[in-house]
Design a protein around this motif. Structure first.
Motif, short mmCIF file in Angstrom:
data_model
loop_
_atom_site.label_atom_id
_atom_site.label_comp_id
_atom_site.label_asym_id
_atom_site.label_seq_id
_atom_site.Cartn_x
_atom_site.Cartn_y
_atom_site.Cartn_z
N TRP A 39 7.05 5.95 6.33
CA TRP A 39 8.01 4.68 6.09
C TRP A 39 9.00 4.70 7.38
N PHE A 40 9.73 6.08 7.82
CA PHE A 40 10.72 6.04 8.33
C PHE A 40 9.85 5.54 10.24
N TRP A 45 0.94 -1.17 0.17
CA TRP A 45 -0.05 -0.15 0.05
C TRP A 45 0.97 1.23 -0.11
N LEU A 46 1.99 1.21 0.75
CA LEU A 46 2.80 2.26 0.80
C LEU A 46 3.62 2.57 -0.60
N LYS A 47 3.92 1.42 -1.32
CA LYS A 47 4.59 1.69 -2.52
C LYS A 47 3.61 2.32 -3.41
N ASN A 48 2.37 1.77 -3.62
CA ASN A 48 1.36 2.22 -4.38
C ASN A 48 1.16 3.89 -4.17
N GLN A 49 0.96 4.36 -2.93
CA GLN A 49 0.94 5.83 -2.49
C GLN A 49 2.19 6.50 -3.03
#
Length: 37
Positions: free
Chosen positions: A28-29, A4-8
Motif C-alpha cells: 500500500w505504501f 483488491w487490496l481492501k479485500n486482501q
C-alpha cells in the motif's frame, strides 16, 4: 485504496495473518508513493 487490496487486508485481519498484513501494508505504501506523487 483499490478494492483488491481492501479485500486482501480484510482477509488477512480476519485470519490474524501478521506476515500478510505487513506485506500488504508495504504494498500500500509503495502503491501510494508511486501513484499519488
Amino acid at each position: 485504496m483499490p478494492m483488491w487490496l481492501k479485500n486482501q487486508m480484510r482477509r488477512a485481519y480476519y485470519e490474524k495473518n501478521r506476515a500478510q498484513i505487513k506485506l500488504l501494508n508495504q504494498c500500500w505504501f509503495f502503491y501510494r508513493k508511486t501513484h499519488c506523487s
